[in-house]
Design an enzyme around this catalytic site. Structure first.
Site: not given
Length: 301
Positions: A12, A57, A250
């Protein structure tokens, strides 16, 4: 040629759990995202749809919430160990369990100059993480704990160079002896024991990494990552290794010459993509076996 079922697991994902401690008028809050995954004798479910060995689950979700109350939820590493041990020790078909946790920090609201007892605002420079794996039972049981964080955005305005790099016919990047260095750092470290002061260790590791980033005069982000990892392992002998992933955020010097202005490393364009992605691991040469510790995340997020 034959076709066979390969490695598999189920669980789950992303159970959002908020645990409030109300033992006193001054409340405490712990806010986590918990994912569970079970491994074991589940071939029949895949091959024949036979669910007799499958713990739903939904049951895994209910257990995660119940354990936040029964076992407590203070250190995510301890909570993850309790949950993983339960699935392996108490659910017969399960031979291995992995628990991955993210924690979101809160801080108290100030009212008239003092912390309020039960009102919070979200805080946090990073998201704390843990991944706990437990396999086997009894004397043969093995446990691995990986602590870490992600999304720690850190920047320094000088003390970083980048030059002497390999060039070919497509290279246009100019070398520099003074640049902004910034990243959104992911770090994960593997423990060799579960007898750990989780909170103090986490705070100490973060402080070492941040201070090393600040103080190392960097000729490359790679060099900085190595020095950060080395400093952490030197400070904590019960860590086997540390893995880091660092996207290079950057910052390019902006051309102000069309306006008759001199830009002396003061105004930059921050580009979010594309970005360099630097990944490195630092480990002890005698580090114990990692087992299944890195099976899912691989150490890099």
């Amino acid at each position: 040629m034959s076709i066979v079922l390969g490695p598999h697991q189920y669980g789950k994902a992303e159970n959002r759990i908020v645990r409030i401690y109300r033992d006193s008028p001054r409340h405490e809050i712990h806010d986590v995202n918990v994912s569970t995954a079970l491994r074991g004798d589940f071939d029949a479910a895949h091959l024949r749809g036979d669910q007799r060995t499958v713990l739903p689950t939904d049951t895994q979700k209910q257990t995660a919430y119940a354990y936040a109350k029964e076992k407590g939820l203070v250190s995510i590493e301890s909570y993850g160990l309790e949950l993983a041990r339960h699935f392996v020790d108490d659910v017969e078909p399960v031979s291995g369990a992995r628990i991955e946790i993210e924690e979101y920090a809160w801080e108290r609201v100030l009212v008239d100059g003092s912390d309020h007892d039960h009102t919070f605002v979200r805080k946090g420079q990073e998201i704390r993480t843990a991944a706990v794996t437990v396999e086997g039972t009894g004397s043969g049981q093995r446990e691995w704990v990986i602590g870490g964080f992600k999304d720690l955005v850190i920047l320094k305005t000088t003390g970083s160079e980048f030059h002497g790099f390999l060039e070919d016919e497509y290279t246009v990047l100019e070398p520099t002896a003074d640049r902004i260095m910034a990243t959104s750092l992911v770090a994960q470290w593997r423990f060799t024991t579960t007898e750990v002061d989780w909170e103090a260790t986490y705070a100490g590791i973060k402080q070492i990494m941040v201070s090393t980033f600040a103080t190392v005069h960097s000729l490359a982000l790679q060099q900085t990552l190595y020095e950060m990892g080395k400093a952490v392992l030197e400070a904590y002998p019960f860590l086997a290794e540390i893995r880091m992933s660092a996207p290079n955020k950057h910052h390019f010097l902006y051309d102000l010459s069309p306006f008759g202005l001199v830009n002396d490393n003061e105004v930059f364009n921050a580009d979010d993509r594309p970005y360099g992605l630097i990944q490195a691991s630092v480990l002890r040469d005698d580090a114990p076996d990692a087992g299944s510790a890195w099976t899912i995340a691989g150490g890099f997020a």
